[in-house]
Design a protein around this motif. Structure first.
Motif, PDB file in Angstrom:
ATOM      1  N   SER A  11       0.847  -1.194   0.000  1.00  0.00           N
ATOM      2  CA  SER A  11       0.000   0.000   0.000  1.00  0.00           C
ATOM      3  C   SER A  11       0.880   1.241   0.000  1.00  0.00           C
ATOM      4  CB  SER A  11      -0.924   0.018   1.220  1.00  0.00           C
ATOM      5  OG  SER A  11      -0.169   0.045   2.415  1.00  0.00           O
ATOM      6  N   CYS A  12       0.253   2.353  -0.309  1.00  0.00           N
ATOM      7  CA  CYS A  12       0.948   3.636  -0.260  1.00  0.00           C
ATOM      8  C   CYS A  12       0.897   4.170   1.175  1.00  0.00           C
ATOM      9  CB  CYS A  12       0.313   4.615  -1.246  1.00  0.00           C
ATOM     10  SG  CYS A  12      -1.408   5.024  -0.861  1.00  0.00           S
ATOM     11  N   LEU A  13       1.509   5.307   1.408  1.00  0.00           N
ATOM     12  CA  LEU A  13       1.569   5.902   2.747  1.00  0.00           C
ATOM     13  C   LEU A  13       0.193   6.172   3.332  1.00  0.00           C
ATOM     14  CD1 LEU A  13       3.247   7.167   5.059  1.00  0.00           C
ATOM     15  CD2 LEU A  13       3.246   9.299   3.730  1.00  0.00           C
ATOM     16  N   CYS A  14      -0.722   6.710   2.540  1.00  0.00           N
ATOM     17  CA  CYS A  14      -2.062   7.044   3.044  1.00  0.00           C
ATOM     18  C   CYS A  14      -3.027   5.858   2.975  1.00  0.00           C
ATOM     19  CB  CYS A  14      -2.628   8.251   2.303  1.00  0.00           C
ATOM     20  SG  CYS A  14      -3.077   7.946   0.579  1.00  0.00           S
ATOM     21  N   GLU A  15      -2.562   4.750   2.406  1.00  0.00           N
ATOM     22  CA  GLU A  15      -3.332   3.516   2.241  1.00  0.00           C
ATOM     23  C   GLU A  15      -4.528   3.650   1.302  1.00  0.00           C
ATOM     24  OE1 GLU A  15      -4.106   1.814   6.117  1.00  0.00           O
ATOM     25  OE2 GLU A  15      -2.030   1.133   6.241  1.00  0.00           O
ATOM     26  N   GLU A  16      -4.509   4.691   0.487  1.00  0.00           N
ATOM     27  CA  GLU A  16      -5.528   4.846  -0.555  1.00  0.00           C
ATOM     28  C   GLU A  16      -5.342   3.776  -1.628  1.00  0.00           C
ATOM     29  OE1 GLU A  16      -8.681   6.574  -2.745  1.00  0.00           O
ATOM     30  OE2 GLU A  16      -8.042   7.037  -0.702  1.00  0.00           O
ATOM     31  N   VAL A  17      -4.087   3.543  -1.995  1.00  0.00           N
ATOM     32  CA  VAL A  17      -3.756   2.550  -3.012  1.00  0.00           C
ATOM     33  C   VAL A  17      -3.309   1.266  -2.308  1.00  0.00           C
ATOM     34  CG1 VAL A  17      -2.225   1.964  -4.937  1.00  0.00           C
ATOM     35  CG2 VAL A  17      -3.044   4.310  -4.671  1.00  0.00           C
ATOM     36  N   LYS A  18      -3.968   0.172  -2.621  1.00  0.00           N
ATOM     37  CA  LYS A  18      -3.591  -1.130  -2.079  1.00  0.00           C
ATOM     38  C   LYS A  18      -3.452  -2.098  -3.245  1.00  0.00           C
ATOM     39  CE  LYS A  18      -5.604  -0.401   2.414  1.00  0.00           C
ATOM     40  NZ  LYS A  18      -6.430  -0.923   3.485  1.00  0.00           N
ATOM     41  N   TYR A  19      -2.459  -2.975  -3.144  1.00  0.00           N
ATOM     42  CA  TYR A  19      -2.200  -3.915  -4.227  1.00  0.00           C
ATOM     43  C   TYR A  19      -1.719  -5.240  -3.672  1.00  0.00           C
ATOM     44  CZ  TYR A  19       2.766  -2.867  -3.578  1.00  0.00           C
ATOM     45  OH  TYR A  19       4.032  -2.723  -3.050  1.00  0.00           O
ATOM     46  N   GLY A  60      -7.977   1.921  -4.881  1.00  0.00           N
ATOM     47  CA  GLY A  60      -7.261   3.164  -5.137  1.00  0.00           C
ATOM     48  C   GLY A  60      -6.610   3.295  -6.495  1.00  0.00           C
ATOM     49  N   SER A  61      -6.928   2.428  -7.431  1.00  0.00           N
ATOM     50  CA  SER A  61      -6.280   2.552  -8.742  1.00  0.00           C
ATOM     51  C   SER A  61      -6.602   3.898  -9.397  1.00  0.00           C
ATOM     52  CB  SER A  61      -6.658   1.396  -9.667  1.00  0.00           C
ATOM     53  OG  SER A  61      -8.044   1.359  -9.886  1.00  0.00           O
ATOM     54  N   SER A  62      -7.749   4.485  -9.048  1.00  0.00           N
ATOM     55  CA  SER A  62      -8.087   5.815  -9.588  1.00  0.00           C
ATOM     56  C   SER A  62      -7.222   6.908  -8.957  1.00  0.00           C
ATOM     57  CB  SER A  62      -9.562   6.117  -9.382  1.00  0.00           C
ATOM     58  OG  SER A  62      -9.869   6.161  -8.001  1.00  0.00           O
ATOM     59  N   SER A  63      -6.547   6.588  -7.852  1.00  0.00           N
ATOM     60  CA  SER A  63      -5.646   7.548  -7.211  1.00  0.00           C
ATOM     61  C   SER A  63      -4.216   7.424  -7.704  1.00  0.00           C
ATOM     62  CB  SER A  63      -5.676   7.373  -5.687  1.00  0.00           C
ATOM     63  OG  SER A  63      -6.940   7.736  -5.192  1.00  0.00           O
ATOM     64  N   LEU A  64      -3.975   6.482  -8.611  1.00  0.00           N
ATOM     65  CA  LEU A  64      -2.647   6.361  -9.211  1.00  0.00           C
ATOM     66  C   LEU A  64      -2.502   7.355 -10.349  1.00  0.00           C
ATOM     67  CD1 LEU A  64      -2.031   2.518  -9.504  1.00  0.00           C
ATOM     68  CD2 LEU A  64      -0.772   4.131  -8.076  1.00  0.00           C
ATOM     69  N   VAL A  80      -2.478  11.169  -3.957  1.00  0.00           N
ATOM     70  CA  VAL A  80      -2.883  11.715  -2.658  1.00  0.00           C
ATOM     71  C   VAL A  80      -1.649  11.946  -1.780  1.00  0.00           C
ATOM     72  CG1 VAL A  80      -4.240  11.312  -0.562  1.00  0.00           C
ATOM     73  CG2 VAL A  80      -5.136  10.588  -2.788  1.00  0.00           C
ATOM     74  N   CYS A  81      -0.833  10.895  -1.570  1.00  0.00           N
ATOM     75  CA  CYS A  81       0.321  11.003  -0.665  1.00  0.00           C
ATOM     76  C   CYS A  81       1.667  11.015  -1.389  1.00  0.00           C
ATOM     77  CB  CYS A  81       0.294   9.876   0.362  1.00  0.00           C
ATOM     78  SG  CYS A  81       0.560   8.230  -0.352  1.00  0.00           S
TER      79      CYS A  81
END
Length: 128
Positions: A11-19, A60-64, A80-81
């Motif tokens: 995940s990213c820092l803000c956890e918006e994107v998870k994979y 969160g793919s839309s946040s990539l 986001v982050c």
């Protein structure tokens, strides 16, 4: 004897994107190139490579967002982050991507990590 399939989550820092990674990464490296230094704001970036079809975004793919750091290379990061998630587009390996190991939430210990692009290694880094 059966082989155990390990799935890695990240995940990213803000956890918006998870994979998740559907396969074991094949190669890990510390890249000392100027692009990685600037992308990560660090002396080097550590990535692990695997087939791009084995990277599945769970949320969160839309946040990539993407940035073309060179003619063919696309860096993907969270808008986001700003966490760097992956890069891909190598002419030599068009079906592969490299995932930023530090974004993995599941422990991953590569057998070997090589240093690449050391011609631009920063003078203040003291590591072996």
């Amino acid at each position: 004897m059966s082989s155990k399939v390990i799935m890695y989550l990240g995940s990213c820092l803000c956890e918006e994107v998870k994979y998740k990674l559907l396969s074991e990464p094949k190669k890990a490296s510390h890249s000392h190139c100027n692009m990685c230094q600037k992308q990560h704001g660090a002396a080097f970036a550590t990535y692990a490579s695997l087939p791009k079809s084995d990277v599945v975004y769970l949320s969160g793919s839309s946040s990539l967002t993407e940035y073309n750091s060179s003619a063919n290379i696309k860096q993907k990061f969270c808008k986001v982050c700003c966490s760097s998630i992956e890069w891909g587009g190598s002419e030599n390996y068009p079906d592969w991507v490299s995932v930023a190991i530090a974004t993995l939430d599941t422990p991953y210990k590569p057998k070997k990590v090589i240093d690449i692009r050391t011609e631009t290694k920063v003078c203040w880094l003291n590591h072996s």
